[in-house]
Design an enzyme around this catalytic site. Structure first.
Site, mmCIF file in Angstrom:
data_model
loop_
_atom_site.group_PDB
_atom_site.id
_atom_site.type_symbol
_atom_site.label_atom_id
_atom_site.label_comp_id
_atom_site.label_asym_id
_atom_site.label_seq_id
_atom_site.Cartn_x
_atom_site.Cartn_y
_atom_site.Cartn_z
ATOM 1 N N ARG A 185 0.818 -1.209 0.000
ATOM 2 C CA ARG A 185 0.000 0.000 0.000
ATOM 3 C C ARG A 185 0.853 1.260 0.000
ATOM 4 O O ARG A 185 0.464 2.285 -0.554
ATOM 5 C CB ARG A 185 -0.926 0.000 1.229
ATOM 6 C CG ARG A 185 -2.051 -1.019 1.131
ATOM 7 C CD ARG A 185 -2.914 -1.020 2.381
ATOM 8 N NE ARG A 185 -4.075 -1.887 2.211
ATOM 9 C CZ ARG A 185 -5.249 -1.491 1.760
ATOM 10 N NH1 ARG A 185 -5.426 -0.214 1.433
ATOM 11 N NH2 ARG A 185 -6.255 -2.342 1.623
ATOM 12 N N LYS A 209 -0.110 -19.091 4.692
ATOM 13 C CA LYS A 209 -1.017 -19.506 5.766
ATOM 14 C C LYS A 209 -1.446 -18.267 6.553
ATOM 15 O O LYS A 209 -0.766 -17.234 6.472
ATOM 16 C CB LYS A 209 -0.327 -20.519 6.674
ATOM 17 C CG LYS A 209 0.734 -19.933 7.616
ATOM 18 C CD LYS A 209 1.277 -21.015 8.508
ATOM 19 C CE LYS A 209 2.248 -20.459 9.537
ATOM 20 N NZ LYS A 209 1.612 -19.735 10.615
ATOM 21 N N LYS A 240 11.517 -28.179 3.766
ATOM 22 C CA LYS A 240 12.741 -28.552 4.462
ATOM 23 C C LYS A 240 13.356 -29.807 3.852
ATOM 24 O O LYS A 240 12.651 -30.774 3.565
ATOM 25 C CB LYS A 240 12.451 -28.805 5.939
ATOM 26 C CG LYS A 240 12.084 -27.565 6.750
ATOM 27 C CD LYS A 240 11.687 -27.956 8.151
ATOM 28 C CE LYS A 240 11.471 -26.737 9.019
ATOM 29 N NZ LYS A 240 12.736 -26.092 9.360
ATOM 30 N N HIS A 242 1.192 -26.907 10.165
ATOM 31 C CA HIS A 242 2.502 -27.543 10.072
ATOM 32 C C HIS A 242 2.502 -29.009 10.505
ATOM 33 O O HIS A 242 2.854 -29.902 9.732
ATOM 34 C CB HIS A 242 3.517 -26.775 10.909
ATOM 35 C CG HIS A 242 3.757 -25.375 10.451
ATOM 36 N ND1 HIS A 242 3.900 -25.036 9.120
ATOM 37 C CD2 HIS A 242 3.892 -24.215 11.138
ATOM 38 C CE1 HIS A 242 4.113 -23.733 9.011
ATOM 39 N NE2 HIS A 242 4.103 -23.213 10.216
ATOM 40 N N LYS A 244 14.077 -25.352 21.505
ATOM 41 C CA LYS A 244 13.530 -25.237 20.155
ATOM 42 C C LYS A 244 13.927 -26.498 19.407
ATOM 43 O O LYS A 244 15.111 -26.755 19.193
ATOM 44 C CB LYS A 244 14.084 -24.006 19.437
ATOM 45 C CG LYS A 244 13.583 -23.857 17.998
ATOM 46 C CD LYS A 244 14.218 -22.648 17.322
ATOM 47 C CE LYS A 244 13.683 -22.450 15.906
ATOM 48 N NZ LYS A 244 14.050 -23.578 15.009
#
Length: 466
Positions: free
Chosen positions: A40, A139, A173, A231, A322
Site C-alpha cells: 500500500r 497460511k 525442508k 505444520h 527449540k
C-alpha cells in the site's frame, strides 16, 4: 515475472527477498526475470531496491557482492496498489513485461494478512492480471472449515487449483523430504513402518520464543491454528502416507489427503491446551484470555496401516528447547529375554527412531546393546546420521527458497491441496467448538503437567538430543 504483494512486510524482509537473491545468485531463477514489489505504501524503485539490499544484508545467507547485487537489483521494481487504486502496479507490471519481452508467465506471492487475500485476488481478476499466472498463498488457510471453504471459493473464482500453491515452509525442508527417502528408498524401514511394529508416533515442535509482540495476531489464532493444522498435520501426512505410485504432485498429494481422510474427528478430551504464565500481561492480550500458547493432542489414523497407533502432537511457545522432531516408538519383542523394569522401560531412549527435521537435521536409531564385561548387562546405544556430517549442505535451499523455486517450475508436490486443508478443518471442528480450558505452565518448562497423563502409558521423548 514474480509479483510480491506485501513487499514491505516482515515476511518479505526476513525470508522472501533474501531467498530470491540466493536463488538468483545460484543461477536457479530464469535467465531473464523481473521481480515487482507491491504494497500500500508508495516507494520509488530505488527505495525498494535499498530496502531489499538491507534485508539481504541482515537476513540473507549470502553476501550481496557488487556485481551480483547489481544484476539482482536491476530486476527489481515497485508498484504500490490497493484494490481501489491498482494503476501504479499495472504500470510496473507492464514495464517489467516489456523489459522481458514475449509473454512471460506471472507468479504472484500473497505475503499479506488473510484479510487482504480476497481483495487482492479480486483486484487481479478485475485488472486481468490473473491471466497466464500462478499464485502462492500464505497460511493461515482459513481459521475453520467455513472460512477455509470461503477462501478456496474466492481463489477458485479466479484461479484453477492447478495454478494455486498454498505454501507451508515446513514442507520445503530438506529433512522433511528425507522422511520420504528414509521410508521409500530403504527396504530396511518400509516393511516395519506400520502398526505391527510401531507402538506410537510423536511429532514435537517446541519453541523457546514467546509471542514476540504479535498479540493481535496470536489472540486471533493460537497455537492450534498457527502450528498444528498448518505444520504438524502436514508432517503427519508425510509420516503416515501409503507409498505413492510415483513422486509426482498428484500421487503425493493423493496419499497425504488419504491420511487426512482417515483421521477421526479430534476428541477435545484428548487435547491439552496450555498458556504460559505471563502471557496475559503481554501488551494487547485480553486479561481473561483463553488463547492457547501450547497444545498437545492425541490423533489417530484409522486405516489398515495405522489403526490403534496413537500420534502425539505437541507445540508451544516459551518452552525449554527449540526442536522439530518426529519420534517413532517401536514395540517390544514378543519374548523379552532381558529383564527391564516395566515402570521405566518406555521412558528410556532406546527402541526408537528419531528424526530431527530442523535443517540440516539428523536421524538417530536408539537401541539396547550389551555393555562390555562379564555380566550380561544392557546399555543405551545410538547410531546417528547427520546431514551436516554426511553431505555438503552449503548449497542446500531453505524452505521458502525451495518452495518458491518449485512454484516457478509449476511443481505442486510440496503444496497443500484444497480438499486436504478443508478435511483438516473438518477434523478439527469438535476441538474448535468445545475447547478445554487452558492450563498454566511455567516459561522454560515442557508445558502443563497434564500432558504426561495424555500420553500415558508412553512417555514424551523430549527432552533429549543426540
Amino acid at each position: 515475472m514474480i509479483v510480491l504483494f506485501g513487499a514491505t512486510g516482515d515476511l518479505a524482509g526476513r525470508e522472501l527477498l533474501p531467498g530470491l537473491f540466493r536463488l538468483a545468485k545460484a543461477g536457479l531463477l530464469p535467465t531473464r526475470y523481473r521481480i515487482v514489489g507491491s504494497a500500500r505504501s508508495t516507494l520509488t524503485d530505488d527505495e525498494f531496491r535499498e530496502r531489499a539490499r538491507r534485508a539481504v544484508v541482515e537476513f540473507g545467507k549470502v553476501e550481496p557482492t557488487d556485481e551480483e547485487w547489481r544484476a539482482f537489483a536491476d530486476s527489481l521494481s515497485y508498484g504500490a496498489a490497493t484494490p481501489a487504486q491498482p494503476q501504479p502496479l499495472l504500470d510496473a507490471v507492464d514495464a517489467a513485461e516489456k523489459a522481458l519481452g514475449g509473454h512471460p508467465r506471472r507468479l504472484y506471492h500473497l505475503a499479506v494478512p488473510p484479510i487482504a487475500f480476497a481483495p487482492t485476488i479480486g483486484m487481479l481478476a478485475e485488472t486481468d492480471l490473473a491471466k497466464n499466472a500462478r499464485i502462492i498463498v500464505e497460511k493461515p488457510f482459513g481459521t475453520d472449515l467455513a472460512s477455509a471453504r470461503a477462501l478456496n471459493d474466492t481463489i477458485h473464482a479466479t484461479f484453477d487449483e492447478s495454478q494455486v500453491f498454498r505454501i507451508d515452509h515446513f514442507l520445503g525442508k530438506e529433512s522433511v523430504d528425507n522422511i520420504l527417502a528414509l521410508r521409500f528408498a530403504n527396504g530396511l524401514f518400509e516393511p516395519i513402518w506400520n502398526r505391527d511394529h510401531i507402538s506410537y508416533v510423536q511429532i514435537d515442535v517446541p519453541e523457546t520464543l514467546g509471542i514476540e509482540g504479535r498479540a493481535a495476531f496470536f489472540e486471533q489464532t493460537g497455537t492450534f491454528r498457527d502450528m498444528i493444522v498448518t505444520h504438524l498435520f502436514q508432517v503427519l501426512g508425510f509420516v503416515a502416507m501409503e507409498p505413492p505410485t510415483s513422486l509426482t504432485a498428484k500421487h503425493l498429494r493423493d496419499e497425504t489427503t488419504k491420511v487426512f481422510e482417515a483421521m477421526p474427528l479430534l476428541d477435545p478430551g484428548r487435547v491439552v491446551r496450555g498458556q504460559f504464565r505471563g502471557y496475559r500481561d503481554e501488551p494487547g492480550v485480553d486479561p481473561q484470555s483463553q488463547t492457547e500458547t501450547f497444545l498437545a493432542a492425541r490423533v489417530e489414523v484409522d486405516n489398515w496401516r495405522w489403526s490403534g497407533v496413537p500420534f502425539y502432537l505437541r507445540s508451544g511457545k516459551a518452552l525449554r528447547q527449540k526442536r522439530q522432531v518426529v519420534t517413532l516408538g517401536f514395540k517390544e519383542p514378543p519374548l523379552r529375554m532381558f529383564p527391564l523394569d516395566r515402570d521405566t522401560r518406555d521412558a528410556t531412549p532406546s527402541n526408537k527412531l528419531v528424526i530431527e527435521f530442523d535443517d540440516p537435521g539428523w536421524i538417530a536409531a536408539r537401541f539396547q546393546a550389551k555393555e562390555p564385561g562379564a555380566a550380561l548387562r544392557l546399555g543405551e546405544a545410538t547410531m546417528t546420521f547427520r546431514y551436516a556430517d554426511s553431505f555438503c549442505t552449503q548449497y542446500a535451499l531453505a524452505g521458502y527458497e525451495r518452495l518458491i523455486l518449485e512454484a516457478l517450475l509449476g511443481d505442486q508436490s510440496l503444496f497443500t491441496r484444497a480438499d486436504g486443508i478443508e478435511r483438516l478443518w473438518e477434523v478439527s471442528a469438535p476441538l474448535l467448538d468445545s475447547p478445554p480450558p487452558v492450563e498454566a505452565y511455567a516459561p522454560g518448562s515442557w508445558g502443563p503437567d497434564s500432558i504426561d497423563r495424555l500420553i500415558a502409558p508412553h512417555h514424551w521423548y523430549l527432552p533429549d538430543s543426540p
